[in-house]
Design a protein around this motif. Structure first.
Motif, PDB file in Angstrom:
ATOM      1  N   ALA A 417       1.278   2.707   3.562  1.00 59.72           N
ATOM      2  CA  ALA A 417       0.688   1.371   3.489  1.00 59.72           C
ATOM      3  C   ALA A 417       0.497   0.951   2.032  1.00 59.72           C
ATOM      4  CB  ALA A 417      -0.650   1.348   4.231  1.00 59.72           C
ATOM      5  N   ARG A 418      -0.003   1.854   1.211  1.00 59.22           N
ATOM      6  CA  ARG A 418      -0.240   1.526  -0.200  1.00 59.22           C
ATOM      7  C   ARG A 418       1.048   1.286  -0.962  1.00 59.22           C
ATOM      8  NH1 ARG A 418      -5.239   5.797  -0.861  1.00 59.22           N
ATOM      9  NH2 ARG A 418      -6.908   4.300  -0.354  1.00 59.22           N
ATOM     10  N   ARG A 419       2.144   1.887  -0.507  1.00 54.52           N
ATOM     11  CA  ARG A 419       3.405   1.682  -1.207  1.00 54.52           C
ATOM     12  C   ARG A 419       3.856   0.225  -1.143  1.00 54.52           C
ATOM     13  NH1 ARG A 419       6.142   3.699  -5.349  1.00 54.52           N
ATOM     14  NH2 ARG A 419       5.065   1.806  -5.860  1.00 54.52           N
ATOM     15  N   LEU A 420       3.458  -0.494  -0.064  1.00 54.57           N
ATOM     16  CA  LEU A 420       3.920  -1.867   0.117  1.00 54.57           C
ATOM     17  C   LEU A 420       2.824  -2.914   0.033  1.00 54.57           C
ATOM     18  CD1 LEU A 420       6.586  -1.630   2.982  1.00 54.57           C
ATOM     19  CD2 LEU A 420       6.935  -1.618   0.508  1.00 54.57           C
ATOM     20  N   GLU A 421       1.559  -2.525  -0.079  1.00 53.12           N
ATOM     21  CA  GLU A 421       0.501  -3.533   0.025  1.00 53.12           C
ATOM     22  C   GLU A 421       0.466  -4.488  -1.160  1.00 53.12           C
ATOM     23  OE1 GLU A 421      -3.434  -1.077  -1.505  1.00 53.12           O
ATOM     24  OE2 GLU A 421      -2.888  -0.992   0.604  1.00 53.12           O
ATOM     25  N   ALA A 422       1.020  -4.092  -2.310  1.00 49.89           N
ATOM     26  CA  ALA A 422       1.087  -5.028  -3.433  1.00 49.89           C
ATOM     27  C   ALA A 422       2.136  -6.107  -3.199  1.00 49.89           C
ATOM     28  CB  ALA A 422       1.397  -4.276  -4.728  1.00 49.89           C
ATOM     29  N   VAL A 423       3.075  -5.828  -2.308  1.00 52.02           N
ATOM     30  CA  VAL A 423       4.145  -6.770  -1.988  1.00 52.02           C
ATOM     31  C   VAL A 423       3.766  -7.642  -0.800  1.00 52.02           C
ATOM     32  CG1 VAL A 423       6.603  -6.975  -1.440  1.00 52.02           C
ATOM     33  CG2 VAL A 423       5.781  -5.021  -2.753  1.00 52.02           C
ATOM     34  N   SER A 424       3.093  -7.027   0.172  1.00 53.57           N
ATOM     35  CA  SER A 424       2.762  -7.717   1.411  1.00 53.57           C
ATOM     36  C   SER A 424       1.279  -7.538   1.729  1.00 53.57           C
ATOM     37  CB  SER A 424       3.595  -7.156   2.567  1.00 53.57           C
ATOM     38  OG  SER A 424       3.174  -7.694   3.793  1.00 53.57           O
ATOM     39  N   PRO A 425       0.497  -8.599   1.698  1.00 53.31           N
ATOM     40  CA  PRO A 425      -0.914  -8.491   2.071  1.00 53.31           C
ATOM     41  C   PRO A 425      -1.108  -7.935   3.479  1.00 53.31           C
ATOM     42  CG  PRO A 425      -0.488 -10.597   0.997  1.00 53.31           C
ATOM     43  CD  PRO A 425       0.849  -9.958   1.240  1.00 53.31           C
ATOM     44  N   GLN A 426      -0.122  -8.085   4.347  1.00 49.33           N
ATOM     45  CA  GLN A 426      -0.223  -7.525   5.695  1.00 49.33           C
ATOM     46  C   GLN A 426      -0.447  -6.014   5.656  1.00 49.33           C
ATOM     47  OE1 GLN A 426       3.640  -9.601   6.569  1.00 49.33           O
ATOM     48  NE2 GLN A 426       2.835  -9.568   8.652  1.00 49.33           N
ATOM     49  N   MET A 427       0.192  -5.350   4.704  1.00 51.39           N
ATOM     50  CA  MET A 427       0.092  -3.892   4.637  1.00 51.39           C
ATOM     51  C   MET A 427      -1.268  -3.426   4.139  1.00 51.39           C
ATOM     52  SD  MET A 427       2.859  -2.916   5.992  1.00 51.39           S
ATOM     53  CE  MET A 427       2.760  -1.153   5.698  1.00 51.39           C
ATOM     54  N   ALA A 428      -2.023  -4.308   3.516  1.00 53.85           N
ATOM     55  CA  ALA A 428      -3.382  -3.954   3.093  1.00 53.85           C
ATOM     56  C   ALA A 428      -4.333  -3.898   4.286  1.00 53.85           C
ATOM     57  CB  ALA A 428      -3.893  -4.962   2.065  1.00 53.85           C
ATOM     58  N   ARG A 429      -3.876  -4.335   5.454  1.00 49.38           N
ATOM     59  CA  ARG A 429      -4.687  -4.256   6.663  1.00 49.38           C
ATOM     60  C   ARG A 429      -4.174  -3.180   7.618  1.00 49.38           C
ATOM     61  NH1 ARG A 429      -3.557  -9.779   6.256  1.00 49.38           N
ATOM     62  NH2 ARG A 429      -2.276  -9.702   8.148  1.00 49.38           N
ATOM     63  N   LYS A 430      -3.197  -2.408   7.174  1.00 47.11           N
ATOM     64  CA  LYS A 430      -2.621  -1.360   8.020  1.00 47.11           C
ATOM     65  C   LYS A 430      -2.838   0.014   7.385  1.00 47.11           C
ATOM     66  CE  LYS A 430       0.721  -4.492  10.112  1.00 47.11           C
ATOM     67  NZ  LYS A 430      -0.120  -4.658  11.326  1.00 47.11           N
ATOM     68  N   GLY A 431      -2.650   1.047   8.190  1.00 52.70           N
ATOM     69  CA  GLY A 431      -2.839   2.402   7.682  1.00 52.70           C
ATOM     70  C   GLY A 431      -4.287   2.796   7.505  1.00 52.70           C
ATOM     71  N   ARG A 432      -5.212   2.027   8.121  1.00 52.49           N
ATOM     72  CA  ARG A 432      -6.638   2.247   7.935  1.00 52.49           C
ATOM     73  C   ARG A 432      -7.370   2.065   9.266  1.00 52.49           C
ATOM     74  NH1 ARG A 432      -4.198  -0.476   3.840  1.00 52.49           N
ATOM     75  NH2 ARG A 432      -4.993  -0.260   1.707  1.00 52.49           N
ATOM     76  N   LEU A 433      -8.494   2.748   9.409  1.00 51.22           N
ATOM     77  CA  LEU A 433      -9.442   2.487  10.481  1.00 51.22           C
ATOM     78  C   LEU A 433     -10.726   2.016   9.821  1.00 51.22           C
ATOM     79  CD1 LEU A 433      -8.931   5.474  12.968  1.00 51.22           C
ATOM     80  CD2 LEU A 433      -7.990   3.163  13.107  1.00 51.22           C
TER      81      LEU A 433
END
Length: 497
Positions: A417-433
Protein backbone atom coordinates in the motif's frame (compact mmCIF):
# COMPACT_ATOMS: atom_id res chain seq x y z
CA UNK A 1 -3.53 -1.85 27.04
CA UNK A 2 -3.66 -4.17 24.04
CA UNK A 3 -3.33 -7.88 24.51
CA UNK A 4 -0.65 -9.21 22.23
CA UNK A 5 -1.19 -12.78 21.13
CA UNK A 6 1.21 -15.44 19.98
CA UNK A 7 0.73 -17.36 16.74
CA UNK A 8 -2.01 -19.92 17.16
CA UNK A 9 -3.30 -18.48 20.41
CA UNK A 10 -6.46 -17.30 18.69
CA UNK A 11 -7.21 -20.65 17.05
CA UNK A 12 -10.71 -21.84 17.86
CA UNK A 13 -11.72 -25.35 18.80
CA UNK A 14 -14.58 -26.72 16.77
CA UNK A 15 -16.16 -25.44 13.60
CA UNK A 16 -15.87 -21.92 12.26
CA UNK A 17 -19.06 -19.92 12.66
CA UNK A 18 -19.81 -18.98 9.07
CA UNK A 19 -23.30 -17.54 9.23
CA UNK A 20 -24.18 -13.88 9.28
CA UNK A 21 -25.89 -13.52 12.64
CA UNK A 22 -28.21 -10.60 13.45
CA UNK A 23 -26.75 -8.50 16.25
CA UNK A 24 -28.63 -6.28 18.65
CA UNK A 25 -28.49 -2.62 17.74
CA UNK A 26 -28.42 0.33 20.10
CA UNK A 27 -29.78 3.68 18.98
CA UNK A 28 -27.18 5.95 17.46
CA UNK A 29 -24.40 3.42 17.84
CA UNK A 30 -25.15 0.69 15.32
CA UNK A 31 -23.06 -0.31 12.33
CA UNK A 32 -24.08 -1.90 9.05
CA UNK A 33 -21.85 -4.88 9.79
CA UNK A 34 -19.70 -5.97 12.73
CA UNK A 35 -16.79 -8.39 12.39
CA UNK A 36 -16.82 -9.65 15.94
CA UNK A 37 -14.33 -11.18 18.33
CA UNK A 38 -11.38 -11.93 16.04
CA UNK A 39 -7.69 -11.32 16.52
CA UNK A 40 -7.37 -7.97 14.77
CA UNK A 41 -3.86 -7.41 13.36
CA UNK A 42 -3.02 -4.08 11.74
CA UNK A 43 0.66 -4.05 10.77
CA UNK A 44 0.49 -0.32 10.00
CA UNK A 45 -0.24 0.66 13.61
CA UNK A 46 0.95 -2.40 15.48
CA UNK A 47 -2.54 -3.21 16.74
CA UNK A 48 -2.81 -6.87 17.73
CA UNK A 49 -5.80 -7.58 19.98
CA UNK A 50 -9.15 -9.27 20.25
CA UNK A 51 -11.63 -6.69 18.97
CA UNK A 52 -14.80 -5.93 17.05
CA UNK A 53 -14.72 -4.00 13.77
CA UNK A 54 -17.69 -1.82 12.89
CA UNK A 55 -18.28 -1.20 9.18
CA UNK A 56 -20.53 1.39 7.57
CA UNK A 57 -20.86 1.29 3.82
CA UNK A 58 -17.46 0.61 2.34
CA UNK A 59 -15.40 1.92 5.25
CA UNK A 60 -14.23 0.88 8.70
CA UNK A 61 -16.05 3.09 11.18
CA UNK A 62 -14.71 1.78 14.49
CA UNK A 63 -12.47 -0.84 16.09
CA UNK A 64 -13.04 -1.61 19.74
CA UNK A 65 -12.03 -4.16 22.35
CA UNK A 66 -15.58 -3.70 23.67
CA UNK A 67 -18.59 -5.14 21.93
CA UNK A 68 -19.93 -3.20 18.97
CA UNK A 69 -23.54 -3.52 17.84
CA UNK A 70 -24.61 -3.89 14.23
CA UNK A 71 -27.45 -4.72 11.88
CA UNK A 72 -25.47 -7.80 10.94
CA UNK A 73 -22.79 -9.55 12.91
CA UNK A 74 -20.15 -12.09 11.85
CA UNK A 75 -18.66 -14.08 14.72
CA UNK A 76 -14.98 -14.68 13.94
CA UNK A 77 -13.79 -15.80 17.35
CA UNK A 78 -10.56 -17.78 17.00
CA UNK A 79 -9.76 -16.29 13.58
CA UNK A 80 -7.30 -13.64 12.45
CA UNK A 81 -8.72 -10.45 10.97
CA UNK A 82 -6.24 -8.69 8.67
CA UNK A 83 -6.27 -5.99 6.02
CA UNK A 84 -7.12 -7.39 2.61
CA UNK A 85 -3.99 -8.58 0.83
CA UNK A 86 -2.55 -6.35 -1.90
CA UNK A 87 -0.79 -7.86 -4.92
CA UNK A 88 1.20 -5.37 -7.00
CA UNK A 89 2.35 -7.95 -9.52
CA UNK A 90 -0.76 -9.65 -10.90
CA UNK A 91 -1.01 -10.15 -14.65
CA UNK A 92 -4.33 -11.96 -14.44
CA UNK A 93 -6.84 -9.15 -14.89
CA UNK A 94 -9.64 -11.57 -15.76
CA UNK A 95 -12.58 -13.21 -13.93
CA UNK A 96 -10.87 -16.56 -13.38
CA UNK A 97 -7.71 -14.99 -11.96
CA UNK A 98 -9.75 -12.66 -9.76
CA UNK A 99 -11.70 -15.57 -8.31
CA UNK A 100 -8.57 -17.51 -7.33
CA UNK A 101 -6.94 -14.43 -5.87
CA UNK A 102 -10.05 -13.53 -3.89
CA UNK A 103 -10.02 -17.03 -2.39
CA UNK A 104 -6.36 -16.45 -1.50
CA UNK A 105 -7.31 -13.37 0.52
CA UNK A 106 -6.42 -10.76 -2.11
CA UNK A 107 -8.65 -7.67 -2.31
CA UNK A 108 -6.51 -5.52 -4.64
CA UNK A 109 -4.52 -6.89 -7.60
CA UNK A 110 -2.50 -4.58 -9.86
CA UNK A 111 -0.24 -5.31 -12.84
CA UNK A 112 2.71 -3.03 -12.12
CA UNK A 113 5.40 -5.04 -13.94
CA UNK A 114 4.27 -5.12 -17.59
CA UNK A 115 1.16 -2.95 -17.33
CA UNK A 116 -1.00 -2.00 -20.28
CA UNK A 117 -1.91 0.76 -22.71
CA UNK A 118 -4.27 2.40 -23.07
CA UNK A 119 -4.98 2.07 -19.37
CA UNK A 120 -8.35 3.80 -19.81
CA UNK A 121 -9.50 0.84 -21.90
CA UNK A 122 -8.62 -1.57 -19.12
CA UNK A 123 -10.57 0.49 -16.61
CA UNK A 124 -13.60 0.66 -18.93
CA UNK A 125 -13.49 -3.08 -19.54
CA UNK A 126 -13.41 -3.99 -15.84
CA UNK A 127 -15.55 -1.26 -14.28
CA UNK A 128 -18.62 -2.80 -12.68
CA UNK A 129 -17.42 -6.32 -13.46
CA UNK A 130 -14.56 -6.81 -10.99
CA UNK A 131 -14.61 -8.99 -7.89
CA UNK A 132 -11.60 -7.17 -6.43
CA UNK A 133 -9.86 -3.83 -6.92
CA UNK A 134 -7.66 -3.58 -10.01
CA UNK A 135 -5.19 -1.36 -11.86
CA UNK A 136 -2.04 -1.24 -13.96
CA UNK A 137 1.11 0.66 -14.79
CA UNK A 138 1.83 2.30 -18.14
CA UNK A 139 3.46 -0.35 -20.30
CA UNK A 140 6.88 0.40 -21.79
CA UNK A 141 6.39 -2.56 -24.12
CA UNK A 142 3.09 -1.16 -25.39
CA UNK A 143 4.59 2.31 -25.84
CA UNK A 144 7.48 0.82 -27.78
CA UNK A 145 5.07 -1.18 -29.92
CA UNK A 146 3.15 1.96 -30.76
CA UNK A 147 6.24 3.97 -31.71
CA UNK A 148 8.29 1.33 -33.49
CA UNK A 149 5.72 -0.77 -35.36
CA UNK A 150 2.25 -0.57 -36.85
CA UNK A 151 0.80 -2.65 -34.01
CA UNK A 152 -1.03 -1.60 -30.86
CA UNK A 153 -1.72 -3.16 -27.51
CA UNK A 154 -5.28 -3.86 -26.51
CA UNK A 155 -6.74 -3.31 -23.03
CA UNK A 156 -4.49 -6.11 -21.77
CA UNK A 157 -0.94 -6.58 -23.01
CA UNK A 158 -0.82 -10.29 -22.16
CA UNK A 159 -0.04 -12.50 -25.10
CA UNK A 160 1.55 -9.64 -27.03
CA UNK A 161 5.17 -10.03 -25.98
CA UNK A 162 5.84 -11.77 -29.29
CA UNK A 163 3.45 -9.64 -31.35
CA UNK A 164 6.35 -7.97 -33.17
CA UNK A 165 9.67 -9.74 -32.50
CA UNK A 166 11.57 -7.21 -34.61
CA UNK A 167 10.37 -4.36 -32.40
CA UNK A 168 11.62 -6.14 -29.30
CA UNK A 169 15.20 -6.39 -30.54
CA UNK A 170 15.47 -3.11 -32.46
CA UNK A 171 17.21 -0.14 -30.89
CA UNK A 172 15.39 3.19 -30.60
CA UNK A 173 16.62 6.52 -31.92
CA UNK A 174 16.65 9.55 -29.61
CA UNK A 175 13.49 10.77 -31.32
CA UNK A 176 11.76 7.44 -30.75
CA UNK A 177 12.87 7.42 -27.14
CA UNK A 178 11.18 10.80 -26.66
CA UNK A 179 7.99 9.47 -28.25
CA UNK A 180 8.03 6.40 -25.99
CA UNK A 181 8.35 8.47 -22.82
CA UNK A 182 5.63 10.86 -24.04
CA UNK A 183 3.22 7.93 -24.41
CA UNK A 184 4.10 6.67 -20.94
CA UNK A 185 3.55 10.14 -19.47
CA UNK A 186 0.18 10.29 -21.25
CA UNK A 187 -0.86 6.99 -19.69
CA UNK A 188 0.16 8.09 -16.19
CA UNK A 189 -1.91 11.24 -16.70
CA UNK A 190 -4.81 8.94 -17.68
CA UNK A 191 -4.62 6.98 -14.44
CA UNK A 192 -1.79 4.46 -14.84
CA UNK A 193 -0.05 3.91 -11.50
CA UNK A 194 3.55 4.08 -12.69
CA UNK A 195 5.93 2.96 -15.41
CA UNK A 196 6.12 -0.79 -16.07
CA UNK A 197 9.28 -1.98 -17.79
CA UNK A 198 9.78 -5.62 -18.79
CA UNK A 199 13.43 -5.26 -19.75
CA UNK A 200 13.89 -9.02 -19.88
CA UNK A 201 11.58 -9.11 -22.88
CA UNK A 202 12.92 -6.11 -24.80
CA UNK A 203 16.62 -6.71 -25.49
CA UNK A 204 16.68 -3.85 -28.00
CA UNK A 205 16.01 -1.26 -25.31
CA UNK A 206 19.36 0.38 -24.68
CA UNK A 207 20.60 1.92 -21.45
CA UNK A 208 19.85 5.44 -22.64
CA UNK A 209 16.25 4.57 -23.50
CA UNK A 210 15.59 3.21 -20.02
CA UNK A 211 17.34 6.16 -18.41
CA UNK A 212 14.94 8.47 -20.29
CA UNK A 213 11.99 6.58 -18.79
CA UNK A 214 13.45 7.07 -15.32
CA UNK A 215 13.86 10.78 -16.04
CA UNK A 216 10.19 10.97 -17.02
CA UNK A 217 9.16 9.09 -13.87
CA UNK A 218 11.14 11.46 -11.70
CA UNK A 219 9.22 14.39 -13.17
CA UNK A 220 5.76 12.86 -12.75
CA UNK A 221 6.62 11.35 -9.31
CA UNK A 222 5.23 7.96 -10.39
CA UNK A 223 7.25 4.81 -9.55
CA UNK A 224 9.07 2.57 -12.00
CA UNK A 225 8.55 -1.20 -11.71
CA UNK A 226 11.21 -3.19 -13.54
CA UNK A 227 11.80 -6.78 -14.54
CA UNK A 228 15.55 -6.41 -15.02
CA UNK A 229 17.46 -7.84 -17.95
CA UNK A 230 18.88 -11.34 -18.01
CA UNK A 231 21.99 -9.84 -19.59
CA UNK A 232 23.35 -6.34 -20.22
CA UNK A 233 22.47 -4.92 -23.67
CA UNK A 234 26.09 -4.59 -24.70
CA UNK A 235 27.25 -8.05 -23.62
CA UNK A 236 26.55 -11.58 -24.72
CA UNK A 237 26.04 -12.73 -21.16
CA UNK A 238 25.81 -11.18 -17.76
CA UNK A 239 25.11 -11.71 -14.09
CA UNK A 240 22.07 -10.53 -12.14
CA UNK A 241 24.13 -8.09 -10.07
CA UNK A 242 25.11 -6.13 -13.17
CA UNK A 243 21.57 -5.76 -14.47
CA UNK A 244 20.29 -4.73 -11.04
CA UNK A 245 23.00 -2.10 -10.87
CA UNK A 246 21.73 -0.57 -14.12
CA UNK A 247 18.31 0.33 -12.74
CA UNK A 248 19.66 1.29 -9.31
CA UNK A 249 21.99 3.76 -11.02
CA UNK A 250 19.08 5.19 -13.03
CA UNK A 251 17.03 5.64 -9.86
CA UNK A 252 19.92 7.24 -8.00
CA UNK A 253 20.74 9.61 -10.86
CA UNK A 254 17.17 10.76 -11.48
CA UNK A 255 15.52 10.50 -8.09
CA UNK A 256 12.79 8.23 -9.46
CA UNK A 257 11.16 5.63 -7.22
CA UNK A 258 11.97 2.04 -8.19
CA UNK A 259 10.68 -1.43 -7.47
CA UNK A 260 12.69 -4.40 -8.73
CA UNK A 261 10.16 -7.18 -9.25
CA UNK A 262 10.47 -10.87 -8.22
CA UNK A 263 13.98 -10.52 -6.86
CA UNK A 264 14.50 -14.25 -6.27
CA UNK A 265 13.58 -15.41 -9.77
CA UNK A 266 15.67 -12.61 -11.26
CA UNK A 267 18.64 -12.84 -8.94
CA UNK A 268 18.78 -16.62 -8.52
CA UNK A 269 21.96 -17.35 -6.52
CA UNK A 270 22.95 -13.67 -6.65
CA UNK A 271 19.80 -12.72 -4.73
CA UNK A 272 21.57 -12.13 -1.38
CA UNK A 273 24.02 -9.75 -3.06
CA UNK A 274 21.21 -7.92 -4.87
CA UNK A 275 19.39 -7.47 -1.57
CA UNK A 276 22.60 -5.97 -0.14
CA UNK A 277 22.74 -3.57 -3.10
CA UNK A 278 19.13 -2.53 -2.53
CA UNK A 279 19.67 -1.99 1.19
CA UNK A 280 22.81 0.02 0.52
CA UNK A 281 20.98 2.19 -1.98
CA UNK A 282 18.13 2.73 0.47
CA UNK A 283 20.59 3.73 3.17
CA UNK A 284 21.91 6.42 0.84
CA UNK A 285 18.53 7.88 -0.01
CA UNK A 286 17.42 5.92 -3.09
CA UNK A 287 13.70 5.06 -3.00
CA UNK A 288 13.93 1.40 -4.02
CA UNK A 289 11.90 -1.62 -2.96
CA UNK A 290 11.48 -5.21 -4.10
CA UNK A 291 9.14 -8.21 -3.88
CA UNK A 292 9.10 -11.98 -4.33
CA UNK A 293 6.82 -15.01 -4.57
CA UNK A 294 7.24 -18.23 -2.52
CA UNK A 295 7.93 -20.73 -5.30
CA UNK A 296 11.02 -22.41 -6.73
CA UNK A 297 9.87 -21.97 -10.33
CA UNK A 298 9.15 -19.00 -12.55
CA UNK A 299 6.93 -18.70 -15.61
CA UNK A 300 7.01 -16.85 -18.91
CA UNK A 301 6.04 -17.22 -22.56
CA UNK A 302 8.07 -19.88 -24.32
CA UNK A 303 8.59 -17.52 -27.26
CA UNK A 304 9.92 -14.68 -25.11
CA UNK A 305 13.44 -13.31 -25.00
CA UNK A 306 14.05 -15.20 -21.76
CA UNK A 307 14.70 -18.21 -24.00
CA UNK A 308 17.01 -16.40 -26.43
CA UNK A 309 20.23 -18.21 -27.31
CA UNK A 310 22.30 -18.90 -24.22
CA UNK A 311 19.37 -19.12 -21.80
CA UNK A 312 20.64 -22.37 -20.32
CA UNK A 313 24.03 -20.90 -19.44
CA UNK A 314 22.56 -17.63 -18.12
CA UNK A 315 20.18 -19.41 -15.78
CA UNK A 316 22.00 -22.64 -15.02
CA UNK A 317 19.08 -24.53 -16.59
CA UNK A 318 18.37 -27.42 -18.92
CA UNK A 319 15.43 -28.31 -21.16
CA UNK A 320 14.28 -30.70 -18.45
CA UNK A 321 13.78 -27.76 -16.07
CA UNK A 322 11.05 -26.41 -18.36
CA UNK A 323 7.53 -27.74 -17.79
CA UNK A 324 4.64 -27.60 -20.26
CA UNK A 325 1.71 -26.78 -17.92
CA UNK A 326 -1.07 -28.18 -20.10
CA UNK A 327 0.28 -31.73 -19.73
CA UNK A 328 2.78 -31.43 -16.88
CA UNK A 329 5.55 -32.86 -19.07
CA UNK A 330 9.16 -31.75 -18.80
CA UNK A 331 10.51 -30.67 -22.17
CA UNK A 332 13.26 -31.99 -24.39
CA UNK A 333 15.11 -30.01 -27.05
CA UNK A 334 12.70 -31.37 -29.65
CA UNK A 335 9.50 -30.53 -27.76
CA UNK A 336 10.91 -27.17 -26.65
CA UNK A 337 11.73 -26.15 -30.21
CA UNK A 338 8.32 -27.30 -31.44
CA UNK A 339 6.34 -25.41 -28.80
CA UNK A 340 8.49 -22.29 -29.18
CA UNK A 341 7.74 -22.25 -32.91
CA UNK A 342 4.07 -23.29 -32.84
CA UNK A 343 2.82 -21.64 -29.61
CA UNK A 344 5.22 -18.79 -28.76
CA UNK A 345 2.73 -17.00 -26.49
CA UNK A 346 2.06 -20.05 -24.32
CA UNK A 347 3.43 -19.84 -20.78
CA UNK A 348 5.81 -22.47 -19.43
CA UNK A 349 7.04 -23.11 -15.90
CA UNK A 350 10.81 -22.97 -15.32
CA UNK A 351 12.15 -24.83 -12.26
CA UNK A 352 15.36 -22.91 -11.62
CA UNK A 353 15.09 -21.05 -8.28
CA UNK A 354 16.92 -22.72 -5.36
CA UNK A 355 14.79 -23.15 -2.23
CA UNK A 356 17.35 -21.34 -0.08
CA UNK A 357 17.11 -18.34 -2.41
CA UNK A 358 13.32 -18.26 -2.10
CA UNK A 359 13.60 -18.50 1.68
CA UNK A 360 16.15 -15.69 1.79
CA UNK A 361 13.90 -13.39 -0.21
CA UNK A 362 10.58 -14.17 1.48
CA UNK A 363 11.99 -13.68 4.98
CA UNK A 364 14.00 -10.51 4.31
CA UNK A 365 12.38 -7.50 6.03
CA UNK A 366 12.52 -5.27 2.93
CA UNK A 367 10.85 -7.77 0.58
CA UNK A 368 7.08 -7.61 0.11
CA UNK A 369 4.94 -10.45 -1.27
CA UNK A 370 3.58 -10.44 -4.82
CA UNK A 371 2.32 -13.34 -6.92
CA UNK A 372 3.35 -12.59 -10.52
CA UNK A 373 0.17 -14.54 -11.29
CA UNK A 374 -0.48 -15.20 -14.97
CA UNK A 375 -3.84 -15.05 -16.78
CA UNK A 376 -5.67 -18.38 -16.55
CA UNK A 377 -5.84 -19.24 -20.25
CA UNK A 378 -5.61 -23.03 -19.83
CA UNK A 379 -5.99 -25.35 -16.84
CA UNK A 380 -2.25 -25.40 -16.29
CA UNK A 381 -0.77 -22.04 -15.40
CA UNK A 382 1.68 -21.44 -12.55
CA UNK A 383 0.17 -22.10 -9.07
CA UNK A 384 1.39 -18.74 -7.78
CA UNK A 385 -1.73 -17.12 -9.22
CA UNK A 386 -3.88 -19.13 -6.80
CA UNK A 387 -1.82 -19.81 -3.70
CA UNK A 388 0.92 -17.22 -3.06
CA UNK A 389 -0.44 -15.52 0.05
CA UNK A 390 -1.81 -18.60 1.79
CA UNK A 391 1.46 -20.39 1.05
CA UNK A 392 3.42 -17.74 2.93
CA UNK A 393 1.04 -17.88 5.91
CA UNK A 394 0.79 -21.65 5.95
CA UNK A 395 4.41 -22.59 5.30
CA UNK A 396 6.63 -19.69 6.30
CA UNK A 397 4.63 -18.64 9.37
CA UNK A 398 2.90 -21.72 10.80
CA UNK A 399 4.86 -24.75 9.62
CA UNK A 400 8.44 -23.55 9.22
CA UNK A 401 8.22 -20.57 11.61
CA UNK A 402 10.56 -18.44 9.50
CA UNK A 403 8.31 -15.38 9.83
CA UNK A 404 6.08 -14.18 12.61
CA UNK A 405 2.50 -13.47 11.69
CA UNK A 406 2.45 -9.64 11.92
CA UNK A 407 5.65 -9.41 9.86
CA UNK A 408 4.21 -11.67 7.16
CA UNK A 409 0.99 -9.68 7.05
CA UNK A 410 2.93 -6.42 6.73
CA UNK A 411 4.56 -7.80 3.56
CA UNK A 412 1.08 -8.41 2.10
CA UNK A 413 -0.70 -5.25 3.22
CA UNK A 414 0.94 -2.04 4.39
CA UNK A 415 4.19 -2.48 2.46
CA UNK A 416 2.54 -2.67 -0.98
CA UNK A 417 0.00 0.00 0.00
CA UNK A 418 2.78 2.44 0.90
CA UNK A 419 4.55 1.77 -2.38
CA UNK A 420 1.64 3.36 -4.28
CA UNK A 421 -0.05 5.72 -1.82
CA UNK A 422 2.00 8.73 -2.97
CA UNK A 423 0.62 8.12 -6.47
CA UNK A 424 -2.94 7.18 -5.57
CA UNK A 425 -4.79 8.52 -2.52
CA UNK A 426 -6.95 5.38 -2.75
CA UNK A 427 -4.00 3.30 -1.57
CA UNK A 428 -3.66 5.41 1.57
CA UNK A 429 -6.97 3.86 2.66
CA UNK A 430 -5.92 0.27 1.94
CA UNK A 431 -3.60 -2.17 3.66
CA UNK A 432 -4.81 -0.99 7.07
CA UNK A 433 -7.38 -1.82 9.75
CA UNK A 434 -8.13 1.64 11.06
CA UNK A 435 -11.15 3.91 11.33
CA UNK A 436 -11.58 5.63 7.98
CA UNK A 437 -9.78 2.92 6.01
CA UNK A 438 -11.56 1.00 3.27
CA UNK A 439 -13.28 -2.14 4.53
CA UNK A 440 -11.10 -4.49 2.48
CA UNK A 441 -10.64 -7.28 5.00
CA UNK A 442 -9.37 -10.87 5.01
CA UNK A 443 -10.36 -13.24 7.83
CA UNK A 444 -8.54 -16.57 8.10
CA UNK A 445 -7.87 -19.49 10.40
CA UNK A 446 -4.17 -19.48 11.32
CA UNK A 447 -4.28 -23.20 12.10
CA UNK A 448 -5.58 -24.31 8.71
CA UNK A 449 -4.70 -21.71 6.10
CA UNK A 450 -2.70 -23.26 3.27
CA UNK A 451 -2.26 -23.24 -0.48
CA UNK A 452 -3.59 -26.17 -2.48
CA UNK A 453 -2.42 -25.13 -5.96
CA UNK A 454 0.46 -27.26 -7.24
CA UNK A 455 2.54 -27.33 -10.41
CA UNK A 456 0.62 -30.38 -11.57
CA UNK A 457 -2.80 -29.08 -10.48
CA UNK A 458 -2.57 -25.29 -10.21
CA UNK A 459 -6.28 -24.44 -10.39
CA UNK A 460 -7.03 -25.22 -6.76
CA UNK A 461 -8.20 -22.53 -4.35
CA UNK A 462 -6.51 -22.00 -1.00
CA UNK A 463 -8.17 -23.18 2.20
CA UNK A 464 -8.49 -21.62 5.63
CA UNK A 465 -9.78 -18.29 4.34
CA UNK A 466 -13.06 -17.77 6.19
CA UNK A 467 -14.21 -14.42 4.80
CA UNK A 468 -12.98 -11.79 2.37
CA UNK A 469 -14.60 -8.35 2.26
CA UNK A 470 -14.12 -5.90 -0.59
CA UNK A 471 -15.44 -2.41 0.05
CA UNK A 472 -17.45 -3.67 3.01
CA UNK A 473 -19.16 -6.43 1.01
CA UNK A 474 -18.65 -10.10 1.88
CA UNK A 475 -17.23 -11.46 -1.37
CA UNK A 476 -15.94 -14.84 -0.20
CA UNK A 477 -17.15 -17.11 2.57
CA UNK A 478 -15.69 -20.53 3.41
CA UNK A 479 -14.19 -20.97 -0.06
CA UNK A 480 -17.20 -19.78 -2.03
CA UNK A 481 -17.37 -16.55 -4.01
CA UNK A 482 -20.46 -14.36 -3.69
CA UNK A 483 -22.37 -14.42 -6.98
CA UNK A 484 -23.58 -11.43 -9.00
CA UNK A 485 -21.70 -8.86 -6.94
CA UNK A 486 -18.81 -6.78 -8.30
CA UNK A 487 -17.46 -4.24 -5.78
CA UNK A 488 -13.95 -4.02 -7.27
CA UNK A 489 -12.83 -0.48 -8.03
CA UNK A 490 -10.22 0.88 -10.43
CA UNK A 491 -7.12 2.10 -8.60
CA UNK A 492 -5.91 5.20 -10.44
CA UNK A 493 -3.04 7.63 -10.17
CA UNK A 494 -3.88 11.17 -9.10
CA UNK A 495 -0.84 13.26 -9.87
CA UNK A 496 -0.53 16.93 -10.88
CA UNK A 497 0.00 17.25 -14.61
Amino acid sequence: MRRRLKWGAATACGAIALALVPGPASAGNSYDLVIAGGRVIDPASGRDEIADIGINGGSIAAISASRLEGKRRIDVKGLVVAPGFIDLHAHGQDPVAERFQLLDGVTTAIDMEIGTAPVAALYRRMEGKALINFGASASHICARLEVMSDKRCGPDVEGRLTADPAMLVKGATPEQEAQITAILDREVASGALGYGIGLEYVPGAGRREIFRVFEAAAKTKAPVFVHVRSRPPDQGSGVPIAVAQEVLADAAATGASLQIVHVASTGLRDTPAILELIKGARAHGVDVTTEAYPYTAGSTAIGSNFFADGWQERNGATYGDVQWPATGERLTKESFDRFRKEQPDAAVVIHIIPQEVVDRAITDPIVSIASDGMPWITAGEHPRGAGTFSRVLGQYVRERQLLDLPAALAKMTIMPARRLEAVSPQMARKGRLQAGADADITVFDPATIRDRATFDQPMQASTGIAYVLVGGQVMARAGKVTAHRFPGQAIRSDLPH
